[in-house]
Write an enzyme that holds these catalytic residues in place. Sequence first.
Site, PDB file in Angstrom:
ATOM      1  CG  ASP A 106      -0.357  -0.223   2.461  1.00 16.17           C
ATOM      2  OD1 ASP A 106       0.796   0.113   2.648  1.00 16.17           O
ATOM      3  OD2 ASP A 106      -0.775  -0.773   3.509  1.00 16.17           O
ATOM      4  CG  HIS A 121       4.564  -9.798  -0.481  1.00 14.60           C
ATOM      5  ND1 HIS A 121       3.783 -10.285   0.614  1.00 14.60           N
ATOM      6  CD2 HIS A 121       5.708 -10.758  -0.445  1.00 14.60           C
ATOM      7  CE1 HIS A 121       4.363 -11.199   1.207  1.00 14.60           C
ATOM      8  NE2 HIS A 121       5.346 -11.531   0.559  1.00 14.60           N
ATOM      9  CB  CYS A 152       6.031  -6.475 -25.986  1.00 10.01           C
ATOM     10  SG  CYS A 152       5.149  -6.805 -24.566  1.00 10.01           S
ATOM     11  N   GLY A 189       2.044  -6.840  13.080  1.00  3.09           N
ATOM     12  CA  GLY A 189       1.055  -7.109  12.337  1.00  3.09           C
ATOM     13  C   GLY A 189       0.957  -7.943  11.109  1.00  3.09           C
ATOM     14  N   PRO A 216      -2.457  -7.841  18.079  1.00  3.17           N
ATOM     15  CG  PRO A 216      -4.129  -6.602  17.504  1.00  3.17           C
ATOM     16  CD  PRO A 216      -2.748  -7.132  17.184  1.00  3.17           C
TER      17      PRO A 216
HETATM   18  N1  APR Z   1      -2.111  -3.814  15.091  1.00  2.00           N
HETATM   19  C1  APR Z   1      -1.207  -4.841  14.858  1.00  2.00           C
HETATM   20  N2  APR Z   1      -1.523  -6.133  14.444  1.00  2.00           N
HETATM   21  C2  APR Z   1      -2.952  -6.282  13.886  1.00  2.00           C
HETATM   22  C3  APR Z   1      -3.911  -5.293  14.009  1.00  2.00           C
HETATM   23  C4  APR Z   1      -3.637  -3.828  14.530  1.00  2.00           C
HETATM   24  N3  APR Z   1      -4.250  -2.964  14.683  1.00  2.00           N
HETATM   25  N4  APR Z   1      -5.069  -5.562  13.355  1.00  2.00           N
HETATM   26  C5  APR Z   1      -4.691  -6.850  12.964  1.00  2.00           C
HETATM   27  N5  APR Z   1      -3.624  -7.183  13.046  1.00  2.00           N
HETATM   28  C6  APR Z   1      -2.939  -8.365  12.817  1.00  2.00           C
HETATM   29  C7  APR Z   1      -3.746  -9.663  12.953  1.00  2.00           C
HETATM   30  O1  APR Z   1      -4.011 -10.255  14.146  1.00  2.00           O
HETATM   31  C8  APR Z   1      -3.086 -10.636  11.845  1.00  2.00           C
HETATM   32  O2  APR Z   1      -2.188 -11.580  12.735  1.00  2.00           O
HETATM   33  O3  APR Z   1      -2.257  -8.241  11.626  1.00  2.00           O
HETATM   34  C9  APR Z   1      -2.069  -9.677  10.971  1.00  2.00           C
HETATM   35  C10 APR Z   1      -2.717  -9.830   9.731  1.00  2.00           C
HETATM   36  O4  APR Z   1      -2.606 -10.928   9.111  1.00  2.00           O
HETATM   37  P1  APR Z   1      -2.753 -11.238   7.507  1.00  2.00           P
HETATM   38  O5  APR Z   1      -3.924 -10.822   6.965  1.00  2.00           O
HETATM   39  O6  APR Z   1      -2.391 -12.745   7.314  1.00  2.00           O
HETATM   40  O7  APR Z   1      -1.711 -10.219   6.672  1.00  2.00           O
HETATM   41  P2  APR Z   1       0.054 -10.737   6.437  1.00  2.00           P
HETATM   42  O8  APR Z   1       0.508 -11.218   7.718  1.00  2.00           O
HETATM   43  O9  APR Z   1       0.414  -9.157   6.107  1.00  2.00           O
HETATM   44  O10 APR Z   1      -0.311 -11.536   5.167  1.00  2.00           O
HETATM   45  C11 APR Z   1       1.130 -11.921   4.603  1.00  2.00           C
HETATM   46  O11 APR Z   1       0.065 -12.901   2.868  1.00  2.00           O
HETATM   47  O12 APR Z   1      -1.895 -12.997   1.500  1.00  2.00           O
HETATM   48  C12 APR Z   1      -0.503 -12.849   1.506  1.00  2.00           C
HETATM   49  O13 APR Z   1       0.542 -11.307   0.186  1.00  2.00           O
HETATM   50  C13 APR Z   1      -0.190 -11.594   1.297  1.00  2.00           C
HETATM   51  O14 APR Z   1       1.254  -9.967   2.137  1.00  2.00           O
HETATM   52  C14 APR Z   1       0.413 -10.781   2.417  1.00  2.00           C
HETATM   53  C15 APR Z   1       0.881 -12.124   3.038  1.00  2.00           C
END
Ligand code: APR
Length: 253
Positions: A106, A121, A152, A189, A216
């Site tokens: 993002d 990513h 291309c 996160g 969390p």
């Molecule tokens: N602060 C901190 N952590 C948070 C918050 C917050 N306010 N809100 C949610 N989370 C946590 C959730 O508990 C979860 O463990 O963020 C995490 C998000 O997890 P995913 O959605 O699995 O995201 P991510 O770990 O970035 O995924 C990794 O997977 O799908 C692929 O390429 C995609 O980059 C992504 C990768």
Amino acid sequence: MSQLFPSALLETLRKARSIAVLTGAGISAESGVPTFRDAQTGLWAKFKPEELATAEAFLRNPKMVWEWYRYRFDMVRTVQPNPGHYALAEMERRVSEFTLVTQNIDGLHQKAGSRNVQELHGNIQRYKCFEDNQAVESWAPTEEMPPKCPRCGGMIRPDIVWFGESLPDGPYVAAHMASETCDVFFSIGTSAVVFPAAALPGMALRAGAVVVEINPERTPLTAQATYVFQMPSGQLLPELVKAAWGAVDSSKQ
Ligand code: APR
């Protein structure tokens, strides 16, 4: 909130020569970007990310995958960094070596002022040619979805790492090196389940770094981390930076 923080952690942060940070979708949750696994709402609810974010899906139905990314692009374009992003930008200014490794596409870390950002990513605001992977900066206005590469005629795709694709070499090497050489490693996160990013905290632990998790929810890393804060990062990070180094520049929040 400062009583939350063990003095040994604050001392380690103040003395740290090198800090590495891995962020995932959770750091942007407080900016209003749904986490990857929560993101399938409305129109897209019936699709799994694994069915849209692949080269096979794009070849099967390029228009549909393009439209999904347009939807996510439009959402990302309107959101702003939150205090967690700004606190990490501030942390970078306090430490001599700082590497921010993100799985997010993002661009919010850069928007908050972070400089050494390694995007594992890719980035939803960049495009490349499906045929040769070379960057595409612009193309003639068209109704066609996806538009065609001006060089291309191949299909244009977002510059994002899809499931089954390798990570870009530069960011991955930088992430690897930072994880193995840092004094402190933050995992913030991220559900810590998508490899190879999920291997980075383990590398840091094995190399002797202090590992701090902010999330969390529990993750596979929680039991091994040196310090765990089960709180939203947008609340915790500004307080942590303030407790370790003094006030965060509030004009940047
Ligand atoms: N602060 C901190 N952590 C948070 C918050 C917050 N306010 N809100 C949610 N989370 C946590 C959730 O508990 C979860 O463990 O963020 C995490 C998000 O997890 P995913 O959605 O699995 O995201 P991510 O770990 O970035 O995924 C990794 O997977 O799908 C692929 O390429 C995609 O980059 C992504 C990768």
